[in-house]
Design a protein around this motif. Structure first.
Motif, mmCIF file in Angstrom:
data_model
loop_
_atom_site.group_PDB
_atom_site.id
_atom_site.type_symbol
_atom_site.label_atom_id
_atom_site.label_comp_id
_atom_site.label_asym_id
_atom_site.label_seq_id
_atom_site.Cartn_x
_atom_site.Cartn_y
_atom_site.Cartn_z
ATOM 1 N N GLU A 171 60.384 -70.713 23.956
ATOM 2 C CA GLU A 171 61.498 -71.552 24.400
ATOM 3 C C GLU A 171 61.744 -72.654 23.353
ATOM 4 O OE1 GLU A 171 63.019 -70.533 27.059
ATOM 5 O OE2 GLU A 171 61.512 -69.210 27.907
ATOM 6 N N ASP A 185 70.808 -81.449 26.964
ATOM 7 C CA ASP A 185 70.618 -80.261 27.802
ATOM 8 C C ASP A 185 69.152 -79.901 28.013
ATOM 9 O OD1 ASP A 185 73.404 -79.922 28.121
ATOM 10 O OD2 ASP A 185 73.518 -78.911 26.180
ATOM 11 N N TYR A 233 55.655 -73.130 27.424
ATOM 12 C CA TYR A 233 57.022 -72.913 26.947
ATOM 13 C C TYR A 233 57.066 -72.157 25.621
ATOM 14 C CZ TYR A 233 58.446 -75.861 30.755
ATOM 15 O OH TYR A 233 58.654 -76.355 32.015
ATOM 16 N N VAL A 264 66.340 -83.612 36.079
ATOM 17 C CA VAL A 264 65.648 -82.336 35.861
ATOM 18 C C VAL A 264 64.210 -82.492 36.357
ATOM 19 C CG1 VAL A 264 67.102 -81.711 33.893
ATOM 20 C CG2 VAL A 264 64.969 -82.960 33.498
ATOM 21 N N THR A 292 64.808 -72.126 28.094
ATOM 22 C CA THR A 292 64.427 -73.420 28.643
ATOM 23 C C THR A 292 64.213 -74.409 27.507
ATOM 24 O OG1 THR A 292 63.359 -72.356 30.512
ATOM 25 C CG2 THR A 292 62.704 -74.618 30.041
ATOM 26 N N HIS A 293 64.659 -75.640 27.734
ATOM 27 C CA HIS A 293 64.476 -76.724 26.772
ATOM 28 C C HIS A 293 63.589 -77.771 27.432
ATOM 29 C CE1 HIS A 293 66.501 -79.970 24.018
ATOM 30 N NE2 HIS A 293 65.209 -79.816 23.769
ATOM 31 N N ALA A 294 62.360 -77.933 26.908
ATOM 32 C CA ALA A 294 61.407 -78.902 27.443
ATOM 33 C C ALA A 294 61.345 -80.117 26.530
ATOM 34 C CB ALA A 294 60.025 -78.281 27.576
ATOM 35 N N ASP A 302 65.957 -79.116 30.197
ATOM 36 C CA ASP A 302 65.750 -78.485 31.496
ATOM 37 C C ASP A 302 64.506 -78.999 32.218
ATOM 38 O OD1 ASP A 302 67.921 -76.502 31.281
ATOM 39 O OD2 ASP A 302 66.682 -75.722 29.642
ATOM 40 N N HIS A 303 63.570 -79.572 31.451
ATOM 41 C CA HIS A 303 62.290 -79.989 32.031
ATOM 42 C C HIS A 303 61.702 -81.079 31.138
ATOM 43 C CE1 HIS A 303 58.853 -78.546 34.713
ATOM 44 N NE2 HIS A 303 58.396 -79.634 34.111
#
Length: 146
Positions: free
Chosen positions: A29, A108, A26, A140, A3-5, A110-111
């Motif tokens: 991540e 990219d 996270y 997202v 995951t990429h926050a 994700d959140h």
């Protein structure tokens, strides 16, 4: 899949609360902090149609963003997550909400985890709400932290 926050940082207590939330949720991540420099930074008007541009003000705003990224790294290190978590920092110039959304789309993400000042009424109408705009337009999930 990792995951990429994305955590927009403006230095406010609310943005640091969002960063701390991301750090605690996270670990392991990728977390990216993003400081957005408003393009109007450094433009001053004399209200008569003229005005001037202070390039130094823009440079100082960029430096402040870089310092916020360094503080984020120190906080992440204090939390003990740097061995397991990728922490990236970025400074971009543009309208805040649009720049956050474009960065998320192009990298990219994700959140998005961001702070909100919690303004309401006339203050929200006059000042706008970056968090509200991002929440409504993001592709997202967005977590708002106060």
């Amino acid at each position: 899949m990792a995951t990429h926050a994305l955590v927009p940082l403006d230095g406010s207590p609310q943005s640091w609360a969002a960063f701390d939330h991301a750090v605690s949720n996270y670990d392991g991540e990728t977390i990216t902090t993003l400081h957005v420099v408003d393009p109007m930074e450094g433009i001053y008007s004399d209200y008569g149609g003229g005005g001037y541009y202070d390039a130094g003000a823009h440079e100082r705003a960029v430096e402040r963003g870089q310092e916020l990224g360094e503080r984020a790294r120190e906080r992440a290190d204090d939390a003990g997550i740097l061995e397991t978590t990728v922490l990236e920092t970025a400074v971009e110039t543009g309208p805040p909400a649009r720049t956050i959304l474009e960065y998320a789309d192009e990298n990219d993400v994700d959140h998005i985890v961001m702070g909100s000042h919690g303004r309401s009424g006339v203050a929200r109408i006059l000042l706008g709400s970056v968090a509200e705009t991002v929440t409504r337009r993001a592709r997202v999930p967005v977590t708002i932290v106060r």
